[in-house]
Design a protein around this motif. Structure first.
Motif, PDB file in Angstrom:
ATOM      1  N   GLN A  89       0.849  -1.191   0.000  1.00  0.00           N
ATOM      2  CA  GLN A  89       0.000   0.000   0.000  1.00  0.00           C
ATOM      3  C   GLN A  89       0.881   1.236   0.000  1.00  0.00           C
ATOM      4  O   GLN A  89       1.751   1.398   0.844  1.00  0.00           O
ATOM      5  N   LEU A  90       0.631   2.119  -0.979  1.00  0.00           N
ATOM      6  CA  LEU A  90       1.340   3.382  -1.058  1.00  0.00           C
ATOM      7  C   LEU A  90       0.674   4.403  -0.135  1.00  0.00           C
ATOM      8  O   LEU A  90      -0.466   4.214   0.284  1.00  0.00           O
ATOM      9  N   ALA A  91       1.359   5.487   0.147  1.00  0.00           N
ATOM     10  CA  ALA A  91       0.837   6.508   1.051  1.00  0.00           C
ATOM     11  C   ALA A  91      -0.498   7.067   0.572  1.00  0.00           C
ATOM     12  O   ALA A  91      -1.354   7.415   1.375  1.00  0.00           O
TER      13      ALA A  91
ATOM     14  N   GLY B 142      -2.828   5.471  -0.748  1.00  0.00           N
ATOM     15  CA  GLY B 142      -3.880   4.472  -0.585  1.00  0.00           C
ATOM     16  C   GLY B 142      -3.902   3.411  -1.675  1.00  0.00           C
ATOM     17  O   GLY B 142      -4.537   2.379  -1.520  1.00  0.00           O
ATOM     18  N   GLU B 143      -3.209   3.655  -2.790  1.00  0.00           N
ATOM     19  CA  GLU B 143      -3.180   2.671  -3.884  1.00  0.00           C
ATOM     20  C   GLU B 143      -2.492   1.391  -3.404  1.00  0.00           C
ATOM     21  O   GLU B 143      -1.487   1.438  -2.701  1.00  0.00           O
ATOM     22  N   GLN B 144      -3.071   0.233  -3.780  1.00  0.00           N
ATOM     23  CA  GLN B 144      -2.476  -1.046  -3.417  1.00  0.00           C
ATOM     24  C   GLN B 144      -1.983  -1.745  -4.678  1.00  0.00           C
ATOM     25  O   GLN B 144      -2.669  -1.755  -5.698  1.00  0.00           O
ATOM     26  N   LEU B 145      -0.789  -2.333  -4.577  1.00  0.00           N
ATOM     27  CA  LEU B 145      -0.150  -3.005  -5.703  1.00  0.00           C
ATOM     28  C   LEU B 145       0.260  -4.416  -5.305  1.00  0.00           C
ATOM     29  O   LEU B 145       0.593  -4.657  -4.146  1.00  0.00           O
TER      30      LEU B 145
ATOM     31  N   THR C  51       7.781   8.385   7.007  1.00  0.00           N
ATOM     32  CA  THR C  51       7.422   9.137   5.795  1.00  0.00           C
ATOM     33  C   THR C  51       6.146   8.639   5.139  1.00  0.00           C
ATOM     34  O   THR C  51       5.724   9.186   4.126  1.00  0.00           O
ATOM     35  N   LEU C  52       5.510   7.624   5.689  1.00  0.00           N
ATOM     36  CA  LEU C  52       4.327   7.054   5.045  1.00  0.00           C
ATOM     37  C   LEU C  52       3.104   7.961   5.115  1.00  0.00           C
ATOM     38  O   LEU C  52       2.355   8.072   4.157  1.00  0.00           O
TER      39      LEU C  52
END
Length: 157
Positions: free
Chosen positions: A47-49, A51-54, A70-71
């Motif tokens: 999960q990127l900061a 909110g996108e999930q990969l 830094t998240l």
């Protein structure tokens, strides 16, 4: 879908640095949080900061423990997840107040409560805004309306 324990998926629950992606080179160098591992696909859910999930292979991830701070920026809306010691907070939302360096945790104001808690990045997920909200603007008063508002209880300022 089968998920595994941390022993066989050592990056789960950790901050990771994304590297070596050919299909999405724009993501190389970004940090995210490895929230789970799928044994069927052999990929971590990161999960990127924003909110996108990969779904990414371990070979495209590097452990980056110093980067939990830094998240999430202050004022980021988050959902609490995966707390064992306070399960009643799981699923609740809150707002990040600050990063507490000495404790390695985020100070979070829980929505609908006066309670502030300290939580690891592993227990937070960014909540995406559903549509852009308009910024609050003060109402414009005509001269007469301004005087009337000023003379009522507490005035306008």
């Amino acid at each position: 879908v089968q998920y595994v324990a941390r022993m066989s998926a050592p990056l789960c629950g950790k901050t990771v640095l994304i590297q070596g992606l050919n299909a999405r080179p724009d993501l190389n160098g970004q940090r995210g949080h490895a929230i789970s591992f799928n044994t069927e696909t052999g990929r971590y859910t990161v999960q990127l900061a924003q909110g996108e999930q990969l779904a990414l292979k371990a070979s495209n991830l590097q452990d980056d423990p110093a980067r939990d701070s830094t998240l999430f920026e202050a004022h980021t809306k988050v959902r609490i997840d995966g707390l064992a010691s306070r399960p009643e907070l799981n699923g609740k939302t809150g707002t990040v107040v600050s990063w507490e360096e000495a404790k390695g945790r985020y100070a979070l104001q829980v929505d609908g409560s006066l309670e502030q808690v300290l939580l690891r990045a592993a227990n937070l997920q960014a909540v995406r805004a559903e549509g852009k909200q308009e910024e609050w603007q003060p109402a414009e008063y005509t001269d007469g309306a301004y005087e009337a508002a000023r003379m009522t209880k507490g005035g306008i300022g």
